[in-house]
Enzyme design. Structure first.
Site, PDB file in Angstrom:
ATOM      1  N   LYS A 198     134.723  20.634  51.638  1.00 46.66           N
ATOM      2  CA  LYS A 198     133.459  21.382  51.629  1.00 46.66           C
ATOM      3  C   LYS A 198     133.098  21.834  50.217  1.00 46.66           C
ATOM      4  O   LYS A 198     131.973  21.638  49.762  1.00 46.66           O
ATOM      5  CB  LYS A 198     133.583  22.608  52.538  1.00 46.66           C
ATOM      6  N   ASN A 199     134.048  22.467  49.520  1.00 43.97           N
ATOM      7  CA  ASN A 199     133.700  23.077  48.233  1.00 43.97           C
ATOM      8  C   ASN A 199     133.530  22.062  47.107  1.00 43.97           C
ATOM      9  O   ASN A 199     133.112  22.419  46.013  1.00 43.97           O
ATOM     10  CB  ASN A 199     134.709  24.156  47.850  1.00 43.97           C
TER      11      ASN A 199
ATOM     12  N   ARG B  43     130.283  39.875  44.590  1.00 47.95           N
ATOM     13  CA  ARG B  43     130.067  38.523  44.074  1.00 47.95           C
ATOM     14  C   ARG B  43     128.841  38.397  43.159  1.00 47.95           C
ATOM     15  O   ARG B  43     127.844  37.758  43.508  1.00 47.95           O
ATOM     16  CB  ARG B  43     130.018  37.523  45.227  1.00 47.95           C
ATOM     17  N   PRO B  44     128.912  38.981  41.968  1.00 45.48           N
ATOM     18  CA  PRO B  44     127.795  38.876  41.024  1.00 45.48           C
ATOM     19  C   PRO B  44     127.569  37.444  40.525  1.00 45.48           C
ATOM     20  O   PRO B  44     128.450  36.580  40.691  1.00 45.48           O
ATOM     21  CB  PRO B  44     128.217  39.783  39.864  1.00 45.48           C
TER      22      PRO B  44
ATOM     23  N   ASP C 185     141.436  31.265  49.029  1.00 43.96           N
ATOM     24  CA  ASP C 185     140.972  30.698  50.299  1.00 43.96           C
ATOM     25  C   ASP C 185     142.116  30.399  51.272  1.00 43.96           C
ATOM     26  O   ASP C 185     141.867  29.968  52.402  1.00 43.96           O
ATOM     27  CB  ASP C 185     140.153  29.416  50.049  1.00 43.96           C
TER      28      ASP C 185
ATOM     29  N   CYS D 297     128.470  39.729  49.928  1.00 42.26           N
ATOM     30  CA  CYS D 297     128.831  39.105  51.195  1.00 42.26           C
ATOM     31  C   CYS D 297     130.093  39.763  51.709  1.00 42.26           C
ATOM     32  O   CYS D 297     130.602  40.694  51.086  1.00 42.26           O
ATOM     33  CB  CYS D 297     128.989  37.597  51.044  1.00 42.26           C
TER      34      CYS D 297
ATOM     35  N   ARG E  26     125.697  31.190  49.922  1.00 42.08           N
ATOM     36  CA  ARG E  26     125.627  31.523  48.495  1.00 42.08           C
ATOM     37  C   ARG E  26     125.612  30.284  47.616  1.00 42.08           C
ATOM     38  O   ARG E  26     125.011  30.279  46.548  1.00 42.08           O
ATOM     39  CB  ARG E  26     126.845  32.344  48.091  1.00 42.08           C
TER      40      ARG E  26
ATOM     41  N   ARG F  31     131.377  26.798  59.336  1.00 41.06           N
ATOM     42  CA  ARG F  31     130.903  26.567  57.964  1.00 41.06           C
ATOM     43  C   ARG F  31     131.872  25.670  57.206  1.00 41.06           C
ATOM     44  O   ARG F  31     131.449  24.982  56.261  1.00 41.06           O
ATOM     45  CB  ARG F  31     130.789  27.896  57.211  1.00 41.06           C
TER      46      ARG F  31
HETATM   47  N1  EPU Z   1     132.256  36.487  39.403  1.00 39.96           N
HETATM   48  C1  EPU Z   1     131.576  37.354  38.579  1.00 39.96           C
HETATM   49  N2  EPU Z   1     130.413  36.897  38.008  1.00 39.96           N
HETATM   50  C2  EPU Z   1     129.923  35.651  38.240  1.00 39.96           C
HETATM   51  C3  EPU Z   1     130.636  34.783  39.080  1.00 39.96           C
HETATM   52  C4  EPU Z   1     131.805  35.240  39.652  1.00 39.96           C
HETATM   53  O1  EPU Z   1     131.976  38.496  38.362  1.00 39.96           O
HETATM   54  O2  EPU Z   1     128.865  35.317  37.690  1.00 39.96           O
HETATM   55  C5  EPU Z   1     133.531  36.939  40.004  1.00 39.96           C
HETATM   56  C6  EPU Z   1     133.512  36.951  41.530  1.00 39.96           C
HETATM   57  O3  EPU Z   1     132.913  38.124  42.041  1.00 39.96           O
HETATM   58  C7  EPU Z   1     134.971  36.820  41.865  1.00 39.96           C
HETATM   59  C8  EPU Z   1     135.488  35.904  40.742  1.00 39.96           C
HETATM   60  O4  EPU Z   1     134.521  35.969  39.709  1.00 39.96           O
HETATM   61  O5  EPU Z   1     135.591  38.055  41.782  1.00 39.96           O
HETATM   62  C9  EPU Z   1     135.691  34.446  41.111  1.00 39.96           C
HETATM   63  O6  EPU Z   1     134.574  33.983  41.869  1.00 39.96           O
HETATM   64  P1  EPU Z   1     134.020  32.511  41.737  1.00 39.96           P
HETATM   65  O7  EPU Z   1     132.697  32.565  41.078  1.00 39.96           O
HETATM   66  O8  EPU Z   1     135.046  31.617  41.157  1.00 39.96           O
HETATM   67  O9  EPU Z   1     133.778  32.143  43.258  1.00 39.96           O
HETATM   68  P2  EPU Z   1     132.611  31.218  43.787  1.00 39.96           P
HETATM   69  O10 EPU Z   1     132.336  30.168  42.806  1.00 39.96           O
HETATM   70  O11 EPU Z   1     131.486  32.086  44.244  1.00 39.96           O
HETATM   71  C10 EPU Z   1     134.137  29.468  44.987  1.00 39.96           C
HETATM   72  C11 EPU Z   1     134.315  28.955  46.376  1.00 39.96           C
HETATM   73  C12 EPU Z   1     134.939  30.053  47.246  1.00 39.96           C
HETATM   74  C13 EPU Z   1     136.295  30.428  46.617  1.00 39.96           C
HETATM   75  C14 EPU Z   1     136.107  30.857  45.162  1.00 39.96           C
HETATM   76  C15 EPU Z   1     137.404  31.140  44.438  1.00 39.96           C
HETATM   77  C16 EPU Z   1     132.530  27.359  46.624  1.00 39.96           C
HETATM   78  C17 EPU Z   1     131.245  26.987  47.228  1.00 39.96           C
HETATM   79  N3  EPU Z   1     133.010  28.573  46.915  1.00 39.96           N
HETATM   80  O12 EPU Z   1     133.278  30.607  45.089  1.00 39.96           O
HETATM   81  O13 EPU Z   1     135.158  29.498  48.531  1.00 39.96           O
HETATM   82  O14 EPU Z   1     136.869  31.487  47.344  1.00 39.96           O
HETATM   83  O15 EPU Z   1     135.410  29.824  44.434  1.00 39.96           O
HETATM   84  O16 EPU Z   1     138.205  30.021  44.434  1.00 39.96           O
HETATM   85  O17 EPU Z   1     133.123  26.573  45.897  1.00 39.96           O
HETATM   86  C18 EPU Z   1     135.391  29.541  50.867  1.00 39.96           C
HETATM   87  O18 EPU Z   1     135.386  28.301  50.859  1.00 39.96           O
HETATM   88  O19 EPU Z   1     135.702  30.207  51.890  1.00 39.96           O
HETATM   89  C19 EPU Z   1     135.033  30.275  49.658  1.00 39.96           C
HETATM   90  C20 EPU Z   1     134.677  31.544  49.669  1.00 39.96           C
END
Ligand code: EPU
Length: 420
Positions: A22-23, A122-123, A307, A117, A93, A399
């Site tokens: 998925k990701n 999640r900024p 995850d 969420c 998201r 999902r």
């Molecule tokens: N963060 C910030 N600022 C940003 C972006 C992220 O502060 O601009 C913080 C987040 O709040 C968090 C950390 O950085 O504390 C890491 O978040 P990241 O951005 O890496 O997460 P993501 O890209 O939103 C993806 C996966 C998630 C997975 C995370 C961590 C996808 C679509 N989603 O999310 O998957 O948990 O990376 O590996 O790839 C899931 O599949 O259940 C899922 C939530």
């Protein structure tokens, strides 16, 4: 609303085929916006998030749909809308991933802010910082982000304060069409970033270093179409292995993702279960023994993925001994703790750490899923609990887990979807 009814206490035995990731699929679908040529992606799971991303692409004017059991075809040669609305972004998201590609190709984009969420605030500041470094003017107004640039984005140094997965993907996709070279520093290293970079290179981009924390991109004027196969879902694979261990079963999975699961496999071995890797197969055997509890600290790749945190926690609830599970990526990812307690787990959490004292047996109860991975943890809880467990809000599970009841039934679980 649909629920899952599980009659637990049966060890899982048998073979589970692993679906496409998925990701990895979501950024790759967003990347199809970088070209007007057709793009074919195979091994795509039929998941709610994939359908949502196809709906996002369609809403922009792209021709995007499944054209086979697991094949998706997208052609973005008629984009007539550069706005991703709140209604779609709030359901997923990852819709925010259209930001980088649309800005890079059309010099303008408007995307609803995703908001918080169930697992944290999640900024998206790092996504915006990256695009600003490439020269975009960013504005936040009425719940929307608007990004625009006069002419092409300009290759630049993108210095991330946090290694964010989708933030790195947005920056990477945008940089492929920038004028000049870009370097992303403190890039996330997850395998799904490598998969995206490989696809972009197949589309004519010049990306080096994906999988490390420094990625170099030589910008191109245009990209072209490609045909690509999705990598296997390492989180689905890890979930089934943990379910096998928790139920004291014997599980074989295939899909060829063992090299992406080194840390989770090492952790499973610490529980005392036997894990062997043979080509594309991973074989886990508990020999009917109760596993030992293990301490977990989530980390970015190649550490234990956040995850899989909830699933390991479910395992610890029925393992021998005490354990501490520390969540380091998201600030609020223990919503499953009170639900596991409803099944009889001895568990408490202070927000960042969950402590368990393993019990030999959980007992069925009505429980509620709060997010995708929490759902799979509760399913594991139901599989090990004696009696009947009903998991509410299974739409979270849909999902990210393809055919989960069918796959679990095939390895001996008693699980049905009910509509009440
Ligand atoms: N963060 C910030 N600022 C940003 C972006 C992220 O502060 O601009 C913080 C987040 O709040 C968090 C950390 O950085 O504390 C890491 O978040 P990241 O951005 O890496 O997460 P993501 O890209 O939103 C993806 C996966 C998630 C997975 C995370 C961590 C996808 C679509 N989603 O999310 O998957 O948990 O990376 O590996 O790839 C899931 O599949 O259940 C899922 C939530």
């Amino acid at each position: 609303m649909e629920k899952l009814r599980i009659r637990g206490g049966r060890p899982l035995h048998g073979h589970v085929p692993i679906s496409g990731a998925k990701n990895a699929s979501l950024p790759m679908l967003a990347a199809t916006l970088l070209t007007s040529d057709p793009v074919q992606i195979s091994n795509v799971p039929r998941l709610r998030d994939v359908h949502t991303m196809l709906a996002v692409l369609q809403s922009l004017g792209a021709d995007a749909s499944f054209c086979g059991e697991a094949e998706v075809s997208v052609q973005a040669d008629n984009i007539n809308n550069l706005k991703a609305p709140y209604d779609l972004v709030k359901t997923m998201r990852a819709s925010f991933l259209v930001l980088g590609p649309l800005l890079a190709r059309f010099q303008f984009v408007e995307v609803s802010l995703p908001g918080g969420c169930a697992i944290g605030t999640r900024p998206i500041d790092q996504h915006l910082k990256a695009l600003a470094a490439l020269g975009a003017t960013i504005e936040l107004k009425e719940g929307y982000v608007t990004a625009e640039i006069d002419g092409r984005l300009r290759g630049s140094l993108i210095d991330m304060d946090i290694a964010t997965v989708t933030g790195t993907q947005n920056a990477l996709m945008a940089a492929t069409l920038a004028d000049g070279d870009s370097t992303i520093v403190n890039a996330a290293r997850e395998p799904e970033i490598v998969a995206l970079a490989n696809m972009l290179n197949d589309m004519g981009a010049d990306v080096e270093g994906a999988g490390t924390d420094v990625i170099h991109v030589r910008g191109k004027e245009a990209l072209h179409g490609c045909t690509v196969t999705l990598m296997p879902d390492r989180i689905e694979a890890g979930t089934f292995l943990i379910a096998g261990a928790a139920t004291r079963g014997c599980i074989t999975i295939n899909g060829g993702c063992h090299d992406l699961l080194d840390a989770p496999i090492a952790k499973l071995r610490q529980t005392g279960v036997e894990v062997t890797v043979d080509g594309d197969y991973i074989h886990l055997d508990t020999h009917g023994e109760q596993p030992r509890a293990v301490d977990i600290r989530t980390a970015t790749y190649p550490g234990i993925p956040t995850d899989l945190q909830a699933q390991f926690l479910a395992l610890n609830c029925v393992a021998k001994g005490t354990s501490r599970v520390i969540e380091t990526i998201f600030e609020n990812r223990f919503m499953h703790v009170p639900e596991l307690a409803r099944l009889g787990a001895t568990i408490e959490s202070d927000g960042t750490t969950a402590t368990t004292v393993g019990v030999p047996q959980l007992y069925g109860a009505n429980i509620m899923a709060t997010d995708l991975r929490a759902s799979s943890c509760l399913v594991i809880g139901g599989l090990v609990a004696s009696g009947e467990t009903v998991v509410d809000r299974v739409y979270h599970l849909d999902r990210g887990y393809e055919h989960i009841e069918e796959k679990l039934t095939a390895v001996g679980a008693d699980i049905q979807r009910i509509d009440e």
